[in-house]
Motif scaffolding. Structure first.
Motif, PDB file in Angstrom:
ATOM      1  N   GLU A   1      33.785  43.880  -3.860  1.00  0.00           N
ATOM      2  CA  GLU A   1      33.303  43.169  -3.011  1.00  0.00           C
ATOM      3  C   GLU A   1      34.407  42.906  -1.681  1.00  0.00           C
ATOM      4  N   ALA A   2      35.065  44.276  -1.416  1.00  0.00           N
ATOM      5  CA  ALA A   2      35.363  44.403   0.182  1.00  0.00           C
ATOM      6  C   ALA A   2      35.026  44.774   1.137  1.00  0.00           C
ATOM      7  N   GLY A   3      35.231  44.025   1.938  1.00  0.00           N
ATOM      8  CA  GLY A   3      34.080  43.881   3.594  1.00  0.00           C
ATOM      9  C   GLY A   3      32.725  43.805   3.605  1.00  0.00           C
ATOM     10  N   PHE A   4      32.317  42.715   2.227  1.00  0.00           N
ATOM     11  CA  PHE A   4      30.909  42.529   1.913  1.00  0.00           C
ATOM     12  C   PHE A   4      30.597  40.936   2.813  1.00  0.00           C
ATOM     13  N   ALA A   5      32.252  40.537   3.248  1.00  0.00           N
ATOM     14  CA  ALA A   5      32.053  38.949   3.936  1.00  0.00           C
ATOM     15  C   ALA A   5      31.170  38.960   4.707  1.00  0.00           C
TER      16      ALA A   5
ATOM     17  N   ARG B   1      12.370  36.125  -5.766  1.00  0.00           N
ATOM     18  CA  ARG B   1      12.208  35.524  -4.270  1.00  0.00           C
ATOM     19  C   ARG B   1      13.055  35.906  -4.047  1.00  0.00           C
ATOM     20  N   LEU B   2      14.351  35.370  -4.695  1.00  0.00           N
ATOM     21  CA  LEU B   2      15.860  35.610  -3.851  1.00  0.00           C
ATOM     22  C   LEU B   2      16.082  37.043  -4.336  1.00  0.00           C
ATOM     23  N   SER B   3      16.314  37.418  -5.379  1.00  0.00           N
ATOM     24  CA  SER B   3      15.906  38.604  -5.978  1.00  0.00           C
ATOM     25  C   SER B   3      15.671  40.107  -4.633  1.00  0.00           C
ATOM     26  N   GLU B   4      14.562  39.744  -4.145  1.00  0.00           N
ATOM     27  CA  GLU B   4      13.760  40.390  -3.323  1.00  0.00           C
ATOM     28  C   GLU B   4      14.752  40.612  -2.051  1.00  0.00           C
ATOM     29  N   THR B   5      15.020  39.006  -1.340  1.00  0.00           N
ATOM     30  CA  THR B   5      16.302  38.421  -0.412  1.00  0.00           C
ATOM     31  C   THR B   5      17.559  39.179  -0.559  1.00  0.00           C
ATOM     32  N   VAL B   6      18.137  39.327  -1.569  1.00  0.00           N
ATOM     33  CA  VAL B   6      19.618  39.328  -1.779  1.00  0.00           C
ATOM     34  C   VAL B   6      19.610  41.134  -2.605  1.00  0.00           C
ATOM     35  N   MET B   7      19.224  41.548  -2.875  1.00  0.00           N
ATOM     36  CA  MET B   7      19.434  43.051  -3.604  1.00  0.00           C
ATOM     37  C   MET B   7      19.717  43.849  -2.810  1.00  0.00           C
ATOM     38  N   PRO B   8      18.303  44.197  -1.817  1.00  0.00           N
ATOM     39  CA  PRO B   8      18.808  45.117  -0.895  1.00  0.00           C
ATOM     40  C   PRO B   8      19.743  45.012  -0.223  1.00  0.00           C
ATOM     41  N   VAL B   9      20.302  44.174   0.142  1.00  0.00           N
ATOM     42  CA  VAL B   9      21.297  43.336   1.061  1.00  0.00           C
ATOM     43  C   VAL B   9      22.717  44.429   0.142  1.00  0.00           C
ATOM     44  N   ILE B  10      22.663  44.302  -0.949  1.00  0.00           N
ATOM     45  CA  ILE B  10      23.834  44.320  -1.845  1.00  0.00           C
ATOM     46  C   ILE B  10      23.517  45.732  -2.210  1.00  0.00           C
ATOM     47  N   CYS B  11      22.315  47.080  -2.677  1.00  0.00           N
ATOM     48  CA  CYS B  11      22.946  47.600  -2.790  1.00  0.00           C
ATOM     49  C   CYS B  11      22.785  48.776  -1.526  1.00  0.00           C
ATOM     50  N   ARG B  12      22.189  48.084  -0.207  1.00  0.00           N
ATOM     51  CA  ARG B  12      22.827  49.038   1.083  1.00  0.00           C
ATOM     52  C   ARG B  12      24.291  48.751   0.965  1.00  0.00           C
ATOM     53  N   PHE B  13      24.954  47.610   0.914  1.00  0.00           N
ATOM     54  CA  PHE B  13      26.364  47.694   1.157  1.00  0.00           C
ATOM     55  C   PHE B  13      26.934  48.567  -0.319  1.00  0.00           C
ATOM     56  N   LEU B  14      26.651  49.000  -1.520  1.00  0.00           N
ATOM     57  CA  LEU B  14      27.212  49.845  -2.231  1.00  0.00           C
ATOM     58  C   LEU B  14      27.189  51.281  -2.232  1.00  0.00           C
ATOM     59  N   GLY B  15      25.789  51.526  -1.171  1.00  0.00           N
ATOM     60  CA  GLY B  15      25.173  53.046  -0.748  1.00  0.00           C
ATOM     61  C   GLY B  15      25.051  53.304  -2.135  1.00  0.00           C
TER      62      GLY B  15
END
Length: 334
Positions: free
Chosen positions: A10-14, A96-110
């Motif tokens: 999670e480092a850097g996700f804040a 609906r929540l997954s469509e909002t959250v998961m793309p952000v997490i995927c971009r963050f992790l790369g």
């Protein structure tokens, strides 16, 4: 509203949370409230109808048995309909929540892609042919994740596999049994292997013989491979097309690694939760798991409480990284 980083993954996700997620939370909270109101209304209708029918039965029935049947049947039927209608709205909210959250997490992790509906599926025929999963007639795949970590390609998916069988009798009833619930993983290997290899639970002498007898040309149908590793042999039985090749592919340090993965990721079942195998250019793992994978969104829980769910999502995604770290011979860093 913020996010407190707890795990190395999670480092850097804040900062990403504040920038890319927090601004949308008020909007999706309104969506949740609307879906919750709809779910309550839809679920209330069959419950009210069932209650009225039950009251009518209490008044109209001539005997005690008639009153009980007249009350229980409509209430049970109405409750089942209400539950289905509620679950449908809850599923819409989770999506609906997954469509909002998961793309952000995927971009963050790369180097990570998430497919909620698992439209790309998973090579079930391969893992079934190896023996990692039993025969099934119904499959439900969800939350497929594909990516690379440490230059190693992988994909994993949550799977619920069931088998429907005929119970016989004049009414031609059928029974449905869950044969697997958990995670299926495919991890790329540096070089294609020369032999199919199946790694399964050690069932003891009689259990292994019965498994071999009913293998039906999968898994245990191949020759048994034994290793000079008491700890591994106590937990697993290995079968391979070419036993000598299997021993070369699985040296003692790799056996240690498999034991460590199974014991660390198998939950309460430990090593008994895991089956694995090699075929061509991939290493496959079937990991039994009762907890839902990448679960986001409870219809009755406000979005302001999302931080706990995000930690759970990161822990789910860290699982494949921990496994790949161990396969590279390192202690997991996530």
């Amino acid at each position: 509203m913020g996010f407190t980083e707890r795990a190395p993954i999670e480092a850097g996700f804040a900062d990403i949370f504040i920038k890319d997620l927090a601004p949308d939370l008020d909007t999706i909270e309104k969506d949740r409230a609307a879906l919750l109101a709809t779910a309550r209304k839809h679920a209330a209708i069959p419950l009210v109808v069932a209650g009225l029918l039950g009251l009518w039965a209490l008044v109209a029935a001539d005997d005690r048995q008639g009153r009980i049947v007249g009350l229980v049947v409509p209430v049970a039927f109405g409750g089942a309909i209400a539950f289905w209608l509620w679950s449908r709205q809850a599923g819409r909210w989770g999506g609906r929540l997954s469509e909002t959250v998961m793309p952000v997490i995927c971009r963050f992790l790369g180097q990570l892609d998430h497919d909620k509906d698992a439209r790309k599926r998973f090579p079930l025929d391969r893992v079934q042919g190896l023996g990692l999963i039993g025969n099934f007639t119904e499959s439900h795949l969800e939350d497929r994740v594909e990516g690379r970590y440490r230059d190693t390609p992988f994909e994993m998916v949550e799977a619920r596999l069931r088998r429907r069988t005929s119970a016989g009798g004049d009414d031609n009833r059928s029974e449905t049994k869950t044969v697997f619930k958990g995670l299926l993983m495919r991890i790329g290997v540096s070089e294609p292997v020369s032999s199919d290899i199946f790694i399964t639970r050690e069932l003891g002498g009689l259990g292994n013989k019965l498994g071999e007898m009913f293998s039906f040309s999968t898994g245990r149908d191949m020759p048994r491979v034994e290793f000079d590793h008491p700890g591994f042999e106590a937990a697993f039985a290995v079968y391979a097309e070419d036993p000598d090749a299997a021993r070369r592919i699985m040296p003692p340090d790799f056996l240690d690694t498999l034991l460590a993965i199974a014991e660390a990721e198998g939950g309460d079942k430990g090593a008994r939760a895991m089956r694995a195998g090699f075929q061509d250019d991939a290493f496959y793992i079937a990991l039994e798991r009762h907890a839902d994978f990448l679960k986001l969104g409870s219809l009755t829980r406000p979005v302001r409480d999302i931080e706990a769910e995000l930690h759970a999502v990161f822990d789910d995604l860290a699982l494949i990284r921990r496994i790949i770290d161990r396969l590279h011979g390192d202690t997991p860093t996530v």
